[in-house]
Write an enzyme that holds these catalytic residues in place. Sequence first.
Site, PDB file in Angstrom:
ATOM      1  N   GLU A  82       1.010  -1.066   0.000  1.00  9.16           N
ATOM      2  CA  GLU A  82       0.122   0.055  -0.005  1.00  9.16           C
ATOM      3  C   GLU A  82       1.031   1.181  -0.154  1.00  9.16           C
ATOM      4  OE1 GLU A  82      -3.081   0.050  -0.448  1.00  9.16           O
ATOM      5  OE2 GLU A  82      -3.543  -2.154  -0.243  1.00  9.16           O
ATOM      6  N   CYS A 132      -2.870   8.649   3.431  1.00 10.09           N
ATOM      7  CA  CYS A 132      -2.844   8.320   2.141  1.00 10.09           C
ATOM      8  C   CYS A 132      -4.137   8.415   1.373  1.00 10.09           C
ATOM      9  CB  CYS A 132      -2.176   6.826   1.829  1.00 10.09           C
ATOM     10  SG  CYS A 132      -3.356   5.291   2.796  1.00 10.09           S
TER      11      CYS A 132
END
Length: 486
Positions: free
Chosen positions: A254, A288
Amino acid sequence: MTFINNAQAEKSLYIAGEWQSGIDTIADINPSDISENIGDFAQASVSQVEQAIQAAKSAQPEWEKTPLERKQAVLQAIGDELIARCDELGTLLSREEGKPFAEGRGEIYRAGQFFQYFAAEVLRQIGDNTASVRPGVSVEVTREAVGVIAIISPWNFPTATAAWKIAPALAFGNSVVWKPANLTPASAVALTEIIHRQGLPAGAFNLVLGSGSQVGNTLINSRDVNGVSFTGSVDTGRKVAAATASNFVRCQLEMGSKNALVVADDADIEIAVEATIAGSFSGAGQKCTASSRLVVMDGIHDAYVEALIKRMSELKVGHALEEDVFMGPVVDDHQLNANFEWIDNARQAGAELAFGGERLSLAHDGYYMSPTLFLNTQNSWEVNQEEVFAPMASVIRVSDLDEAITVANDTRFGLTGGIITQSLKNSVIFKQRVQTGCVMVNLPTAGTDYHVPFGGRKQSSFGPREQGQYAKEFYTVVKTAYQRPY
């Protein structure tokens, strides 16, 4: 309140069921008040990382064979304790990471929910049975543990991100070697202490603090690690992918993103503004899933911008543990300096600084800056193409939904995308066409549930999804067994 004294901090590596000192220590500085050192935390040597890997390898078969009810009880107990202590541990998290206490407390609570969820998943590990195409032959499809999992987690959600990796790894019978970020070691030690009390086989869970160059590289290049789950930057993710591929080790990445929040002409302005505030500036934009590109249609642009600037002016910036603080400091001086470099970058490109962009001097000496908004920006500019990780958002003006979706998709990333609209048609078209792993309608781009998959497309993610039942695709391997009874 949890206080880590230096005696505890200096012996903060957890290997084969024992606490150890390291070859060095690093200071854990409170970004809200840089005069406070939370503790000097141990740094692992390469040999200690290798010791942790071997301990995990030895313990994994025993943990995998542990009865399901025992595994379920372990994960449930970890989750229950995190939730019961969320005020205390949330305070610790806020002290070392800088997010306001409400967010720190919420993160600990959510981490507990991850463990509780995967405690239930332990008892849902049911295989498939079918008949073979060959007469008299039956087929069983089952899932088994991968083996030793190396977990490399970030500083921005130091407990939650770790929890959504550690919980499924343990639930499905794997052993764990965890390398958290060096900026948030106290929260890692606190979680490890909770896990330690559950009496897992020695080595089934290990904590190794240290740098990416030493600890991280040792983990990702080890032939005795069977899987690596990583959250961090794209550049580091590439290194993880290359290293694990050379050893045919599975990896799950990720990485970055550049999320767009589209504000349609028919949007409710109050909803649009509050979604922007939560998505762009909570956690000082250090997530994020932050909405750093605000893609706004012509018909609502001026009214939305006026309302947004007014709301931004009301946000309180301050010490993470002060009352009514919306935004704390950024995590350290390196991040703060990088943020101002991006502000200079945007201004040099021609952006109009509409709000913020200043370093703040407050009662405590910390890494404070104001939430920042730019107008009249182009999507092609570097500031709108690279992940900034700052409390900073840029408005990109567009004419209609088609142009908005084109702009939203014009990026190498694809984690989350959002739209604020009162039109069912707009929302359906956006959900179908936006190239992201997560889509939000009339919600902030930040914020996900623990029981459903999380992940992105393009350079945001690589490998199977995290969270929910989809986590088993990474943390288990499938076995197909054929049998003829005679």
